[in-house]
Design a protein around this motif. Structure first.
Motif, PDB file in Angstrom:
ATOM      1  N   LEU A   1      43.585  -7.826  43.583  1.00  0.00           N
ATOM      2  CA  LEU A   1      42.972  -8.801  42.691  1.00  0.00           C
ATOM      3  C   LEU A   1      42.209  -8.078  41.587  1.00  0.00           C
ATOM      4  CD1 LEU A   1      41.538 -11.196  45.414  1.00  0.00           C
ATOM      5  CD2 LEU A   1      43.722 -11.378  44.208  1.00  0.00           C
ATOM      6  N   TYR A   2      42.323  -8.583  40.367  1.00  0.00           N
ATOM      7  CA  TYR A   2      41.684  -7.960  39.207  1.00  0.00           C
ATOM      8  C   TYR A   2      40.816  -8.979  38.489  1.00  0.00           C
ATOM      9  CZ  TYR A   2      45.159  -4.324  39.939  1.00  0.00           C
ATOM     10  OH  TYR A   2      45.919  -3.333  40.494  1.00  0.00           O
ATOM     11  N   HIS A   3      39.629  -8.523  38.104  1.00  0.00           N
ATOM     12  CA  HIS A   3      38.715  -9.335  37.310  1.00  0.00           C
ATOM     13  C   HIS A   3      38.238  -8.478  36.144  1.00  0.00           C
ATOM     14  CE1 HIS A   3      35.904 -12.563  36.469  1.00  0.00           C
ATOM     15  NE2 HIS A   3      35.010 -11.615  36.233  1.00  0.00           N
ATOM     16  N   PHE A   4      38.455  -8.961  34.921  1.00  0.00           N
ATOM     17  CA  PHE A   4      38.136  -8.195  33.719  1.00  0.00           C
ATOM     18  C   PHE A   4      36.796  -8.608  33.140  1.00  0.00           C
ATOM     19  CE2 PHE A   4      42.820  -9.023  33.681  1.00  0.00           C
ATOM     20  CZ  PHE A   4      43.182  -7.783  34.184  1.00  0.00           C
ATOM     21  N   THR A   5      36.065  -7.624  32.646  1.00  0.00           N
ATOM     22  CA  THR A   5      34.819  -7.874  31.923  1.00  0.00           C
ATOM     23  C   THR A   5      34.883  -7.111  30.611  1.00  0.00           C
ATOM     24  OG1 THR A   5      33.592  -5.960  32.774  1.00  0.00           O
ATOM     25  CG2 THR A   5      33.556  -7.975  34.125  1.00  0.00           C
ATOM     26  N   LYS A   6      33.905  -7.294  29.789  1.00  0.00           N
ATOM     27  CA  LYS A   6      33.836  -6.563  28.527  1.00  0.00           C
ATOM     28  C   LYS A   6      33.685  -5.061  28.797  1.00  0.00           C
ATOM     29  CE  LYS A   6      31.157  -6.264  24.292  1.00  0.00           C
ATOM     30  NZ  LYS A   6      29.961  -6.701  23.581  1.00  0.00           N
ATOM     31  N   GLU A   7      32.983  -4.699  29.871  1.00  0.00           N
ATOM     32  CA  GLU A   7      32.711  -3.299  30.183  1.00  0.00           C
ATOM     33  C   GLU A   7      33.845  -2.615  30.934  1.00  0.00           C
ATOM     34  OE1 GLU A   7      30.417  -5.768  31.137  1.00  0.00           O
ATOM     35  OE2 GLU A   7      29.360  -5.502  29.240  1.00  0.00           O
ATOM     36  N   GLY A   8      34.625  -3.375  31.737  1.00  0.00           N
ATOM     37  CA  GLY A   8      35.657  -2.731  32.541  1.00  0.00           C
ATOM     38  C   GLY A   8      36.393  -3.710  33.439  1.00  0.00           C
ATOM     39  N   VAL A   9      36.894  -3.185  34.555  1.00  0.00           N
ATOM     40  CA  VAL A   9      37.719  -3.984  35.453  1.00  0.00           C
ATOM     41  C   VAL A   9      37.265  -3.800  36.903  1.00  0.00           C
ATOM     42  CG1 VAL A   9      39.484  -2.178  35.597  1.00  0.00           C
ATOM     43  CG2 VAL A   9      40.085  -4.515  36.189  1.00  0.00           C
ATOM     44  N   TYR A  10      37.226  -4.904  37.626  1.00  0.00           N
ATOM     45  CA  TYR A  10      37.010  -4.888  39.066  1.00  0.00           C
ATOM     46  C   TYR A  10      38.386  -4.977  39.715  1.00  0.00           C
ATOM     47  CZ  TYR A  10      32.034  -5.806  38.413  1.00  0.00           C
ATOM     48  OH  TYR A  10      30.712  -5.716  38.073  1.00  0.00           O
ATOM     49  N   ARG A  11      38.606  -4.201  40.753  1.00  0.00           N
ATOM     50  CA  ARG A  11      39.866  -4.253  41.490  1.00  0.00           C
ATOM     51  C   ARG A  11      39.548  -4.357  42.968  1.00  0.00           C
ATOM     52  NH1 ARG A  11      43.785  -0.299  43.793  1.00  0.00           N
ATOM     53  NH2 ARG A  11      45.828  -1.267  43.590  1.00  0.00           N
ATOM     54  N   LYS A  12      40.073  -5.398  43.616  1.00  0.00           N
ATOM     55  CA  LYS A  12      39.900  -5.580  45.057  1.00  0.00           C
ATOM     56  C   LYS A  12      41.253  -5.299  45.694  1.00  0.00           C
ATOM     57  CE  LYS A  12      37.900  -8.701  48.435  1.00  0.00           C
ATOM     58  NZ  LYS A  12      37.232  -9.993  48.622  1.00  0.00           N
ATOM     59  N   SER A  13      41.301  -4.259  46.550  1.00  0.00           N
ATOM     60  CA  SER A  13      42.584  -3.831  47.078  1.00  0.00           C
ATOM     61  C   SER A  13      42.413  -3.038  48.370  1.00  0.00           C
ATOM     62  CB  SER A  13      43.292  -2.954  46.036  1.00  0.00           C
ATOM     63  OG  SER A  13      44.560  -2.568  46.501  1.00  0.00           O
ATOM     64  N   ASN A  14      43.526  -2.895  49.086  1.00  0.00           N
ATOM     65  CA  ASN A  14      43.517  -2.062  50.290  1.00  0.00           C
ATOM     66  C   ASN A  14      44.329  -0.788  50.085  1.00  0.00           C
ATOM     67  OD1 ASN A  14      46.130  -2.983  50.280  1.00  0.00           O
ATOM     68  ND2 ASN A  14      46.173  -3.514  52.450  1.00  0.00           N
ATOM     69  N   HIS A  15      44.760  -0.531  48.863  1.00  0.00           N
ATOM     70  CA  HIS A  15      45.517   0.693  48.581  1.00  0.00           C
ATOM     71  C   HIS A  15      45.056   1.303  47.261  1.00  0.00           C
ATOM     72  CE1 HIS A  15      47.753  -2.607  46.712  1.00  0.00           C
ATOM     73  NE2 HIS A  15      48.203  -1.731  45.839  1.00  0.00           N
ATOM     74  N   TRP A  16      44.871   2.613  47.298  1.00  0.00           N
ATOM     75  CA  TRP A  16      44.387   3.376  46.157  1.00  0.00           C
ATOM     76  C   TRP A  16      45.230   4.647  46.076  1.00  0.00           C
ATOM     77  CZ3 TRP A  16      40.699   1.034  43.204  1.00  0.00           C
ATOM     78  CH2 TRP A  16      40.057  -0.073  43.784  1.00  0.00           C
ATOM     79  N   GLY A  17      45.112   5.351  45.000  1.00  0.00           N
ATOM     80  CA  GLY A  17      45.914   6.562  44.808  1.00  0.00           C
ATOM     81  C   GLY A  17      47.023   6.262  43.825  1.00  0.00           C
ATOM     82  N   ARG A  18      48.262   6.314  44.306  1.00  0.00           N
ATOM     83  CA  ARG A  18      49.395   5.998  43.437  1.00  0.00           C
ATOM     84  C   ARG A  18      49.532   4.480  43.377  1.00  0.00           C
ATOM     85  NH1 ARG A  18      55.103   8.913  43.072  1.00  0.00           N
ATOM     86  NH2 ARG A  18      53.634  10.598  42.772  1.00  0.00           N
ATOM     87  N   VAL A  19      49.362   3.943  42.189  1.00  0.00           N
ATOM     88  CA  VAL A  19      49.475   2.506  41.973  1.00  0.00           C
ATOM     89  C   VAL A  19      50.450   2.318  40.807  1.00  0.00           C
ATOM     90  CG1 VAL A  19      48.253   0.378  41.383  1.00  0.00           C
ATOM     91  CG2 VAL A  19      47.106   2.129  42.762  1.00  0.00           C
ATOM     92  N   ALA A  20      51.672   1.930  41.120  1.00  0.00           N
ATOM     93  CA  ALA A  20      52.745   1.785  40.127  1.00  0.00           C
ATOM     94  C   ALA A  20      52.864   3.082  39.325  1.00  0.00           C
ATOM     95  CB  ALA A  20      52.509   0.567  39.264  1.00  0.00           C
ATOM     96  N   THR A  21      52.635   3.036  38.015  1.00  0.00           N
ATOM     97  CA  THR A  21      52.750   4.240  37.187  1.00  0.00           C
ATOM     98  C   THR A  21      51.408   4.945  37.000  1.00  0.00           C
ATOM     99  OG1 THR A  21      52.372   3.006  35.147  1.00  0.00           O
ATOM    100  CG2 THR A  21      54.665   3.223  35.896  1.00  0.00           C
ATOM    101  N   CYS A  22      50.428   4.555  37.781  1.00  0.00           N
ATOM    102  CA  CYS A  22      49.065   5.083  37.610  1.00  0.00           C
ATOM    103  C   CYS A  22      48.620   5.891  38.816  1.00  0.00           C
ATOM    104  CB  CYS A  22      48.096   3.921  37.397  1.00  0.00           C
ATOM    105  SG  CYS A  22      48.499   2.924  35.956  1.00  0.00           S
ATOM    106  N   ARG A  23      47.545   6.635  38.626  1.00  0.00           N
ATOM    107  CA  ARG A  23      46.874   7.346  39.708  1.00  0.00           C
ATOM    108  C   ARG A  23      45.423   6.898  39.673  1.00  0.00           C
ATOM    109  NH1 ARG A  23      51.397   7.832  39.801  1.00  0.00           N
ATOM    110  NH2 ARG A  23      52.713   9.623  40.114  1.00  0.00           N
ATOM    111  N   TRP A  24      45.090   5.983  40.571  1.00  0.00           N
ATOM    112  CA  TRP A  24      43.743   5.436  40.620  1.00  0.00           C
ATOM    113  C   TRP A  24      43.100   5.832  41.927  1.00  0.00           C
ATOM    114  CZ3 TRP A  24      45.146  -0.225  38.944  1.00  0.00           C
ATOM    115  CH2 TRP A  24      45.466  -0.234  37.593  1.00  0.00           C
ATOM    116  N   LYS A  25      42.061   6.630  41.825  1.00  0.00           N
ATOM    117  CA  LYS A  25      41.339   7.069  43.012  1.00  0.00           C
ATOM    118  C   LYS A  25      40.137   6.160  43.232  1.00  0.00           C
ATOM    119  CE  LYS A  25      41.418  11.582  43.949  1.00  0.00           C
ATOM    120  NZ  LYS A  25      40.998  12.979  43.875  1.00  0.00           N
TER     121      LYS A  25
END
Length: 187
Positions: free
Chosen positions: A49-73
C-alpha cells in the motif's frame, strides 16, 4: 500534467508519485507512530500500500529489497522480523537513479558491530563512490570476511587487524579483494 524538479543538496530531484517506482534505489525508514488514512493512493498487485505526501511516500509492505525494477531497502527498528508487514517512509529526495553508470553510492562500515551498509552520496560527503552493483558486491565480500576465518591463516597478523585493513581498502579503492589480499601478503 506538470512534472516538478526539486533542487535538494545540489542535485535535481525528479522523483514524485509518478516516477519514484522506475529504476530507483531508496532506503525507507520504518515508521510505527503514523496512522494512514484508510483510503490509500495505490495498491500493488502484491498488496503493498502506498500513500503519497508532498514530502515523500509511505509504503506498507511485507517485502523489501528488490521491488520490480527498484532496490528499496528498509531501515528497520529493533523489533523488525523478515516478512513482517511494516510501514516505511522515504522522502522524495531519498530516491536515486538505479543504473550501472553513475557512481553515487558508498559503503559505511561499523567495525564494532561488524555491519556494512550502502549509502547514497550527499552533496557534502567525500567518500569513495561505486555504482550500486559495485557497492553491493563489496558489501557481500565484507559480510564474507566477517563470517569466515579460513582465509586469514595465510597472514601473520590477527584476524581483526586484517579485517580492518582489508575492509578499509575495499571501501576506499577500486582494487579487487584479491589484489588487496595480495598486496597485504607482500607487505
Amino acid at each position: 500534467m506538470v512534472a516538478f524538479l526539486f533542487l535538494n543538496q545540489n542535485r535535481l530531484v525528479p522523483y514524485h508519485k509518478n516516477t519514484f517506482f522506475k529504476h530507483t534505489y531508496c532506503q525507507f525508514r520504518q515508521i510505527e507512530d503514523v496512522i494512514l488514512p484508510e483510503k490509500t493512493h495505490f495498491k500493488s498487485k502484491y498488496n503493498s500500500l502506498y500513500h503519497f505526501t508532498k514530502e515523500g511516500v509511505y509504503r506498507k509492505s511485507n517485502h523489501w529489497g528488490r521491488v520490480a525494477t527498484c532496490r528499496w531497502k528498509l531501515i528497520p527498528n529493533a523489533t523488525y522480523k523478515n516478512q513482517q508487514t511494516v510501514l516505511g517512509f522515504a522522502k522524495w529526495e531519498d530516491f536515486y537513479p538505479l543504473n550501472e553508470t553513475e557512481k553515487i553510492f558508498y559503503i559505511l562500515v561499523n567495525f564494532e558491530t561488524k555491519k556494512a551498509i550502502i549509502k547514497a552520496k550527499q552533496a557534502e560527503e567525500t567518500a569513495f563512490l561505486f555504482t550500486l552493483s559495485g557497492a553491493q558486491e563489496r558489501e557481500k565480500q565484507i559480510k564474507k570476511l566477517y563470517k569466515e576465518e579460513k582465509w586469514a591463516i595465510y597472514f601473520n597478523q590477527s584476524i581483526e587487524e586484517l579485517r580492518i585493513k582489508i575492509i578499509s581498502e575495499l571501501i576506499n579503492s577500486d582494487m579487487t579483494l584479491q589484489q588487496i589480499k595480495l598486496n597485504m601478503k607482500k607487505a
